[in-house]
Design a protein around this motif. Structure first.
Motif, PDB file in Angstrom:
ATOM      1  N   GLY A 138      49.077  67.561 -50.466  1.00  0.00           N
ATOM      2  CA  GLY A 138      48.515  68.723 -50.603  1.00  0.00           C
ATOM      3  C   GLY A 138      48.754  69.933 -49.751  1.00  0.00           C
ATOM      4  O   GLY A 138      49.238  71.018 -49.909  1.00  0.00           O
ATOM      5  N   PHE A 139      48.462  69.786 -48.448  1.00  0.00           N
ATOM      6  CA  PHE A 139      48.737  70.553 -47.377  1.00  0.00           C
ATOM      7  C   PHE A 139      49.894  71.197 -47.301  1.00  0.00           C
ATOM      8  O   PHE A 139      50.279  72.213 -47.070  1.00  0.00           O
ATOM      9  N   THR A 140      50.838  70.265 -47.420  1.00  0.00           N
ATOM     10  CA  THR A 140      52.366  70.651 -47.015  1.00  0.00           C
ATOM     11  C   THR A 140      53.033  71.251 -48.159  1.00  0.00           C
ATOM     12  O   THR A 140      53.694  72.373 -47.789  1.00  0.00           O
ATOM     13  N   ILE A 141      52.485  71.107 -49.491  1.00  0.00           N
ATOM     14  CA  ILE A 141      53.221  71.991 -50.322  1.00  0.00           C
ATOM     15  C   ILE A 141      52.046  73.156 -51.020  1.00  0.00           C
ATOM     16  O   ILE A 141      52.178  73.979 -51.929  1.00  0.00           O
ATOM     17  N   GLY A 142      50.942  73.076 -50.255  1.00  0.00           N
ATOM     18  CA  GLY A 142      49.900  74.418 -50.580  1.00  0.00           C
ATOM     19  C   GLY A 142      49.070  74.162 -51.793  1.00  0.00           C
ATOM     20  O   GLY A 142      48.935  75.187 -52.315  1.00  0.00           O
ATOM     21  N   VAL A 143      48.803  72.896 -51.962  1.00  0.00           N
ATOM     22  CA  VAL A 143      47.718  72.626 -53.067  1.00  0.00           C
ATOM     23  C   VAL A 143      46.496  71.645 -52.602  1.00  0.00           C
ATOM     24  O   VAL A 143      46.896  71.623 -51.365  1.00  0.00           O
ATOM     25  N   THR A 144      45.551  71.557 -53.343  1.00  0.00           N
ATOM     26  CA  THR A 144      44.427  70.915 -52.950  1.00  0.00           C
ATOM     27  C   THR A 144      44.749  69.445 -52.861  1.00  0.00           C
ATOM     28  O   THR A 144      45.555  68.986 -53.905  1.00  0.00           O
ATOM     29  N   ARG A 145      43.797  68.362 -52.320  1.00  0.00           N
ATOM     30  CA  ARG A 145      43.950  67.100 -52.547  1.00  0.00           C
ATOM     31  C   ARG A 145      43.544  66.907 -54.053  1.00  0.00           C
ATOM     32  O   ARG A 145      44.285  65.986 -54.656  1.00  0.00           O
ATOM     33  N   SER A 146      42.629  67.510 -54.422  1.00  0.00           N
ATOM     34  CA  SER A 146      42.516  67.078 -55.823  1.00  0.00           C
ATOM     35  C   SER A 146      43.358  67.493 -56.941  1.00  0.00           C
ATOM     36  O   SER A 146      43.501  66.941 -58.040  1.00  0.00           O
ATOM     37  N   SER A 147      44.156  68.636 -56.566  1.00  0.00           N
ATOM     38  CA  SER A 147      45.303  68.728 -57.520  1.00  0.00           C
ATOM     39  C   SER A 147      46.353  67.643 -57.429  1.00  0.00           C
ATOM     40  O   SER A 147      46.962  67.143 -58.617  1.00  0.00           O
ATOM     41  N   VAL A 148      46.668  67.103 -56.477  1.00  0.00           N
ATOM     42  CA  VAL A 148      47.662  65.785 -56.115  1.00  0.00           C
ATOM     43  C   VAL A 148      47.201  64.658 -56.881  1.00  0.00           C
ATOM     44  O   VAL A 148      47.542  63.928 -57.684  1.00  0.00           O
ATOM     45  N   SER A 149      45.489  64.352 -56.837  1.00  0.00           N
ATOM     46  CA  SER A 149      45.015  63.573 -57.479  1.00  0.00           C
ATOM     47  C   SER A 149      44.960  63.516 -58.990  1.00  0.00           C
ATOM     48  O   SER A 149      45.355  62.838 -59.801  1.00  0.00           O
ATOM     49  N   ALA A 150      44.799  64.787 -59.382  1.00  0.00           N
ATOM     50  CA  ALA A 150      44.845  65.194 -60.827  1.00  0.00           C
ATOM     51  C   ALA A 150      46.286  64.687 -61.446  1.00  0.00           C
ATOM     52  O   ALA A 150      46.352  64.181 -62.633  1.00  0.00           O
ATOM     53  N   TRP A 151      47.564  65.219 -60.760  1.00  0.00           N
ATOM     54  CA  TRP A 151      48.828  64.824 -61.163  1.00  0.00           C
ATOM     55  C   TRP A 151      49.018  63.282 -61.272  1.00  0.00           C
ATOM     56  O   TRP A 151      49.381  62.801 -62.210  1.00  0.00           O
ATOM     57  N   GLU A 152      48.577  62.742 -60.271  1.00  0.00           N
ATOM     58  CA  GLU A 152      48.503  61.054 -60.155  1.00  0.00           C
ATOM     59  C   GLU A 152      48.025  60.615 -61.181  1.00  0.00           C
ATOM     60  O   GLU A 152      48.335  59.325 -61.622  1.00  0.00           O
ATOM     61  N   ASN A 153      46.734  61.106 -61.715  1.00  0.00           N
ATOM     62  CA  ASN A 153      46.171  60.592 -62.762  1.00  0.00           C
ATOM     63  C   ASN A 153      46.064  61.206 -64.257  1.00  0.00           C
ATOM     64  O   ASN A 153      45.474  60.933 -64.922  1.00  0.00           O
TER      65      ASN A 153
END
Length: 56
Positions: free
Chosen positions: A25-40
């Motif tokens: 998330g930090f690397t691409i400029g989004v939150t951890r929760s956004s990455v989690s939401a994509w994965e789920n």
């Protein structure tokens, strides 16, 4: 028509890179929760986010 990003792709490449959700998330400029939401499969990333992540 909505374009869906398979959640397994995000998880597979994040894990292969050895990144946590927070680090990706930090690397691409989004939150951890956004990455989690994509994965789920709760959300899909925008085209702008996909372009940013493709550069990394």
């Amino acid at each position: 028509m909505a374009i869906s990003l398979d959640s397994l792709i995000v998880l597979k490449y994040r894990a292969a890179a050895g990144l946590t959700q927070e680090q990706l998330g930090f690397t691409i400029g989004v939150t951890r929760s956004s990455v989690s939401a994509w994965e789920n499969k709760r959300e899909t990333p925008s085209f702008r986010t996909l372009g940013t992540s493709a550069k990394h």
